[in-house]
Design a protein around this motif. Structure first.
Motif, mmCIF file in Angstrom:
data_model
loop_
_atom_site.group_PDB
_atom_site.id
_atom_site.type_symbol
_atom_site.label_atom_id
_atom_site.label_comp_id
_atom_site.label_asym_id
_atom_site.label_seq_id
_atom_site.Cartn_x
_atom_site.Cartn_y
_atom_site.Cartn_z
ATOM 1 N N ASP A 12 0.835 -1.211 0.000
ATOM 2 C CA ASP A 12 0.000 0.000 0.000
ATOM 3 C C ASP A 12 0.867 1.256 0.000
ATOM 4 O O ASP A 12 0.573 2.238 -0.701
ATOM 5 C CB ASP A 12 -0.919 0.009 1.224
ATOM 6 C CG ASP A 12 -1.983 -1.076 1.165
ATOM 7 O OD1 ASP A 12 -2.236 -1.586 0.057
ATOM 8 O OD2 ASP A 12 -2.545 -1.416 2.218
ATOM 9 N N GLU A 15 2.342 1.830 -3.491
ATOM 10 C CA GLU A 15 1.348 2.393 -4.414
ATOM 11 C C GLU A 15 1.146 3.884 -4.174
ATOM 12 O O GLU A 15 0.962 4.667 -5.113
ATOM 13 C CB GLU A 15 0.019 1.646 -4.278
ATOM 14 C CG GLU A 15 0.052 0.199 -4.763
ATOM 15 C CD GLU A 15 0.117 0.089 -6.274
ATOM 16 O OE1 GLU A 15 0.251 1.111 -6.965
ATOM 17 O OE2 GLU A 15 0.047 -1.042 -6.780
ATOM 18 N N LYS A 18 5.158 5.734 -4.958
ATOM 19 C CA LYS A 18 6.061 5.470 -6.076
ATOM 20 C C LYS A 18 6.174 6.635 -7.065
ATOM 21 O O LYS A 18 7.267 6.886 -7.601
ATOM 22 C CB LYS A 18 5.661 4.183 -6.796
ATOM 23 C CG LYS A 18 4.319 4.219 -7.500
ATOM 24 C CD LYS A 18 4.057 2.863 -8.161
ATOM 25 C CE LYS A 18 2.745 2.889 -8.913
ATOM 26 N NZ LYS A 18 2.456 1.579 -9.559
ATOM 27 N N THR A 138 3.159 -5.860 -5.026
ATOM 28 C CA THR A 138 1.830 -5.245 -4.985
ATOM 29 C C THR A 138 0.733 -6.210 -5.457
ATOM 30 O O THR A 138 -0.431 -5.844 -5.498
ATOM 31 C CB THR A 138 1.781 -3.969 -5.851
ATOM 32 O OG1 THR A 138 2.024 -4.320 -7.225
ATOM 33 C CG2 THR A 138 2.832 -2.965 -5.411
#
Length: 351
Positions: A12, A15, A18, A138
């Motif tokens: 998480d 995400e 990044k 992920t």
């Protein structure tokens, strides 16, 4: 379960962050070091995690690999990191050279999102060209999390991981072949099945026909397997629901409404008919008490009667639904609380 939650939290975080990570160094600190930490190694302890680990290549001195993980004072894994935006396919040759000179058991190539674990299954002290474990952090499956757990400091066993690495590597390759064959079957694959069901000569035309048949047969087989599992799951859920309904019915069947309770209900109706229609007054029996409601609504309790024990009680409700419990000798005593029952109806009608 704890590792599962930690990996999900890191995924998480990746995400979310990044798009703000621009450099390789930032990737290391934001993505890779947290991964090392959740494996139980302290990235700030130089006896466990050594940054810029020396990996001299022959006459070329001063070569460094990003990290080396030590276990029982021995280097067991080297880690080469790249920017999260980079394709790992162009970097495994560098890690290949490092592996040869450091004599560690495992090598990890990562960009903080994609992870590739290597060892030397095919030739001792020579890193395999293909990883035995590969994943996207992920998008983790449960079986992959189980493999990651084997690298945790508390579980780490070189021999066990190495023995399992062979199965993982070839299992991955076989699954890849199966996927490719299902997508576009090779002539060898088609011939394998055609030769078992067709007794004639496998001409080019026959092979073309069987190519479509083999593909269709596998598609139908997988579809049927999936449907069977779905139906089994649905049937199991239906059985569970039936069991719950049966248990509920069994509980209800234990409740016996007595003639005395019904007489009390009729007395309450007689008192309240001055205010409301008879059809609006409903009784609901439970194992704990005999309840009387307005409009069959749990939020509109009129009274509750406790008539099963040695002592009998009536529970009355004020406008705030506070309960007042009174002892009675018989159901005839309910008439004494007629005014309170009528006031309760008034409160509900004014809401």
């Amino acid at each position: 379960m704890e590792l599962n939650n930690q990996l999900k939290a890191l995924a998480d975080k990746i995400e979310q962050l990044k798009d703000q990570i621009e450099t390789e160094e930032s990737t290391k600190h934001a993505f890779v070091l947290p991964f090392i930490n959740l494996l139980g190694y302290d990235s700030f302890n130089p006896t466990e995690v050594v940054p810029e680990f020396t990996a001299d290549l022959g006459l070329k001195k001063g070569e460094k690999v990003d990290y080396a993980i030590f276990h029982d004072e021995e280097p067991v894994m080297i880690i080469e990191c790249k920017n999260w935006k980079e394709d790992l396919n162009v970097h495994n040759s560098q890690l290949f050279r490092y592996f040869h000179v450091t004599e560690t058991s495992f090598a990890l190539l990562t960009n903080g999102i994609h992870y590739r674990f290597y060892t030397d299954l095919e030739e001792s002290n020579k890193m395999d060209e293909k990883p035995f474990l590969e994943f996207n952090i992920t998008d983790l499956k449960e079986n992959v999390i189980n493999e990651i757990a084997k690298f945790h400091k508390s579980n780490f066993d070189v021999d066990k991981i190495f023995d399992n690495a062979s199965d993982l590597k070839y299992l991955k390759e076989i699954k890849k072949l199966i996927t490719n064959e299902l997508s576009e079957s090779s002539s060898e694959f088609v011939r394998l099945f055609a030769s078992k069901v067709y007794s004639g000569r496998l001409t080019e035309r026959i092979m073309d026909d069987f190519s479509g048949l083999v593909h269709k047969a596998f598609a139908q087989t997988f579809s049927e397997k999936v449907n069977d599992r779905l139906n089994a799951a649905l049937n199991k859920e239906a059985e569970k629901q039936q069991e719950e309904e049966f248990e509920e019915e069994e509980e209800i069947s234990k409740i016996i409404t007595t003639e005395e309770e019904l007489e009390a209900f009729r007395i309450v109706i007689a008192i309240l008919r001055r205010k409301v229609e008879k059809s609006r007054i409903v009784h609901r029996d439970t194992q704990s008490y005999f309840g009387i409601l307005l409009d069959d609504n749990n939020r509109k309790p009129i009274c509750r009667l406790h008539l099963d024990g040695n002592k009998k009680y009536i529970s009355l409700f004020d406008q705030n639904k506070n309960v007042q419990r009174e002892q009675i000798q018989s159901v005839d005593d309910i008439y004494e609380y007629g005014e309170q029952l009528l006031k309760t109806i008034d409160h509900y009608e004014q809401e």
